[in-house]
Design a protein around this motif. Structure first.
Motif, short mmCIF file in Angstrom:
data_model
loop_
_atom_site.label_atom_id
_atom_site.label_comp_id
_atom_site.label_asym_id
_atom_site.label_seq_id
_atom_site.Cartn_x
_atom_site.Cartn_y
_atom_site.Cartn_z
N SER A 1 -86.71 -42.58 9.65
CA SER A 1 -86.27 -43.63 9.73
C SER A 1 -84.65 -43.47 10.58
CB SER A 1 -85.98 -43.70 7.96
OG SER A 1 -85.21 -43.25 7.52
N GLY A 2 -84.93 -42.57 10.65
CA GLY A 2 -83.38 -42.65 11.53
C GLY A 2 -81.76 -42.06 11.07
N ILE A 3 -81.80 -42.34 10.28
CA ILE A 3 -80.92 -41.85 8.87
C ILE A 3 -80.01 -39.88 9.46
CG2 ILE A 3 -80.09 -40.95 6.98
CD1 ILE A 3 -81.99 -43.44 5.64
N PRO A 4 -78.89 -40.31 9.97
CA PRO A 4 -78.37 -38.91 10.64
C PRO A 4 -78.19 -38.12 9.75
CG PRO A 4 -77.14 -40.43 10.26
CD PRO A 4 -77.58 -41.06 9.85
N VAL A 5 -79.19 -37.10 8.66
CA VAL A 5 -78.97 -36.30 7.61
C VAL A 5 -78.45 -35.31 7.39
CG1 VAL A 5 -80.50 -34.66 6.22
CG2 VAL A 5 -81.90 -36.73 6.90
N ALA A 6 -77.78 -34.66 8.90
CA ALA A 6 -77.13 -33.35 8.64
C ALA A 6 -75.93 -34.33 9.27
CB ALA A 6 -77.20 -32.68 10.16
N ARG A 7 -75.26 -34.95 9.65
CA ARG A 7 -74.05 -35.37 9.46
C ARG A 7 -73.59 -36.09 7.78
NH1 ARG A 7 -73.93 -39.70 14.47
NH2 ARG A 7 -75.57 -39.44 14.35
N ARG A 8 -74.45 -36.89 7.55
CA ARG A 8 -75.00 -37.06 5.78
C ARG A 8 -74.74 -35.84 5.03
NH1 ARG A 8 -73.25 -40.76 8.64
NH2 ARG A 8 -74.24 -42.68 8.81
N LEU A 9 -75.05 -34.32 5.75
CA LEU A 9 -74.94 -33.82 4.62
C LEU A 9 -73.06 -33.10 4.56
CD1 LEU A 9 -78.36 -31.97 4.62
CD2 LEU A 9 -77.18 -33.43 3.00
N LEU A 10 -73.34 -32.83 5.65
CA LEU A 10 -71.36 -32.64 6.09
C LEU A 10 -71.03 -33.61 5.19
CD1 LEU A 10 -71.62 -31.74 9.87
CD2 LEU A 10 -71.04 -29.73 8.13
N LEU A 11 -71.08 -34.87 5.55
CA LEU A 11 -69.83 -36.07 4.51
C LEU A 11 -70.15 -35.25 3.19
CD1 LEU A 11 -67.72 -38.32 4.52
CD2 LEU A 11 -70.79 -39.77 4.06
N VAL A 12 -70.96 -35.61 2.28
CA VAL A 12 -70.28 -35.22 1.11
C VAL A 12 -71.16 -33.35 0.89
CG1 VAL A 12 -73.26 -37.44 0.30
CG2 VAL A 12 -73.22 -34.44 0.69
N TYR A 13 -70.79 -32.90 1.83
CA TYR A 13 -69.99 -31.57 1.26
C TYR A 13 -68.27 -31.52 1.36
CZ TYR A 13 -74.31 -29.19 0.34
OH TYR A 13 -75.51 -28.82 -0.36
N THR A 14 -68.31 -32.41 2.39
CA THR A 14 -66.94 -32.50 2.50
C THR A 14 -66.20 -33.10 1.21
OG1 THR A 14 -66.94 -32.54 5.13
CG2 THR A 14 -65.27 -33.10 4.57
N VAL A 15 -66.84 -34.59 1.15
CA VAL A 15 -66.11 -34.71 -0.15
C VAL A 15 -65.74 -33.87 -1.45
CG1 VAL A 15 -66.58 -37.17 -0.76
CG2 VAL A 15 -67.19 -37.09 1.43
N SER A 16 -67.17 -33.76 -1.55
CA SER A 16 -66.78 -32.88 -2.26
C SER A 16 -65.58 -31.12 -2.35
CB SER A 16 -67.94 -32.08 -2.92
OG SER A 16 -67.90 -30.64 -3.80
N GLY A 17 -65.76 -30.95 -1.53
CA GLY A 17 -64.95 -29.94 -1.14
C GLY A 17 -62.73 -31.03 -1.88
N ILE A 18 -62.87 -32.16 -0.83
CA ILE A 18 -61.84 -33.00 -0.68
C ILE A 18 -61.42 -33.39 -2.61
CG2 ILE A 18 -60.33 -35.01 -0.51
CD1 ILE A 18 -62.22 -35.32 1.95
N MET A 19 -62.51 -34.03 -2.90
CA MET A 19 -62.18 -33.76 -4.52
C MET A 19 -61.67 -32.35 -5.57
SD MET A 19 -62.74 -36.79 -4.68
CE MET A 19 -62.70 -37.38 -6.31
N ALA A 20 -62.52 -32.13 -4.96
CA ALA A 20 -62.26 -30.07 -5.70
C ALA A 20 -60.51 -30.12 -5.11
CB ALA A 20 -62.76 -29.11 -4.87
N GLY A 21 -60.48 -30.26 -3.70
CA GLY A 21 -58.56 -30.48 -3.67
C GLY A 21 -57.50 -30.92 -4.20
N LEU A 22 -58.14 -32.56 -4.46
CA LEU A 22 -57.67 -32.94 -5.91
C LEU A 22 -57.44 -32.59 -7.08
CD1 LEU A 22 -56.42 -36.39 -5.79
CD2 LEU A 22 -58.32 -36.98 -6.87
#
Length: 325
Positions: free
Chosen positions: A212-233
């Motif tokens: 459907s055109g969703i950039p799956v790889a970029r969204r997965l990069l986003l969620v893993y990065t957010v998870s890491g930032i919250m671990a940093g917090l």
């Protein structure tokens, strides 16, 4: 043949949805636990104990909230506890070396985010299953942290910095205010933004999402990065509260965070769950642990009880999913 578009796989998420019904039942469960503990323990309803429960739940929530986004994509991040440990030790070193809490906080968040980004790269570019990739990262981070600290412990941070994890504002612990802020941000992001809806779509059907055109790889990069930032917090909150940092600070944090996500109703199969549900899951888990402490249940039994609760949560998730199919 029906064309696959974003609209067909991303229906608008109403608050009165299956997610909301699951949150409602978990709220009832939390209230039932409170009622039982209030009967069994005279000190449960004391102000000091209630504030302690909220503080403990907030610490679990910070890690679990980012993890929720990963699980919504049908992934898993087993490295969050080790990420907290490494980020806390590096942030603590920066504060000691520079005397600047602000620089230490930024370093801790950056360290957490970089680890999360690397997890995302392994999952998307190298196509390693998230369970394996983050389990390997867990060992890498543990090794780095123990090598970096070399058996030493950092302690004695500025009084102002310690207020983040130990201070009060208008009678409430400061971590509780941070919880409310990030609960609002996380809920809005997941429920009300296009990126949030795309994350749900990826978890529900990654192939359809890609077509459907969703950039799956970029969204997965986003969620893993957010998870890491919250671990940093979370590392900053723990560093501030404990006033110390050592290599084993994160060893007991991963499983409670995963438990909070699952108890909160987020499906391991992806596409179902809410950040608010994870908050309720963290609250239920903290209430159970708090109740066992108040009732003098042996510490040896507490992991067993927690494990049973997690198994029940996963079993209910699978049963609900089969019924829906």
């Amino acid at each position: 043949m029906t064309d696959i578009t974003k609209e067909t796989i991303m229906p608008p998420r109403s608050f009165l949805s299956q997610d909301a019904i699951q949150v409602f039942y978990r709220l009832l469960a939390a209230l039932l636990i409170c009622a039982v503990l209030a009967v069994l323990s005279d000190s449960f309803l004391s102000l000091g104990n209630i504030l302690n429960v909220l503080r403990q739940a907030s610490l679990t929530f910070f890690i679990a909230s980012g993890l929720t986004l990963v699980v919504l994509t049908a992934g898993l991040d087993l490295s969050v506890g080790a990420n907290v440990a490494l980020s806390a030790c590096i942030a603590g070193t920066v504060i000691h070396k520079t005397g600047s809490p602000a620089l230490g906080i930024l370093t801790g968040l950056a360290c957490g985010g970089i680890v999360g980004l690397l997890n995302g790269v392994m999952v998307t570019a190298l196509r390693i299953p998230s369970f394996i990739a983050t389990y390997g990262m867990l060992w890498v981070l543990n090794g780095l942290t123990y090598w970096y600290m070399a058996g030493e412990t950092l302690h004695g941070f500025p009084a102002g910095f310690r207020q983040i994890g130990s201070g009060y504002l208008f009678g409430l612990p400061i971590p509780v205010y941070l919880l409310l802020v990030f609960l609002g941000i996380g809920t809005f992001f997941a429920q009300r933004t296009i990126w949030g809806q795309e994350i749900y779509a990826i978890g529900a059907n990654p192939v359809a999402a890609r077509l459907s055109g969703i950039p799956v790889a970029r969204r997965l990069l986003l969620v893993y990065t957010v998870s890491g930032i919250m671990a940093g917090l979370a590392s900053i909150i723990f560093l501030s509260r404990l006033n110390s940092a050592e290599a084993d600070i994160g060893e007991s944090l991963t499983l409670p965070a995963i438990a909070a996500v699952l108890i909160g109703g987020t499906s391991l199969f992806g596409g179902v769950g809410t950040v608010f549900g994870t908050f309720i899951g963290a609250l239920i888990l903290t209430l159970v642990l708090n109740g066992m402490n108040l009732l003098s249940v042996s510490a040896n039994w507490q992991p067993l009880v927690t494990g049973i609760i997690v198994i029940l949560a996963v079993w209910l998730d699978m049963k609900t999913r089969r019924r829906a199919q």
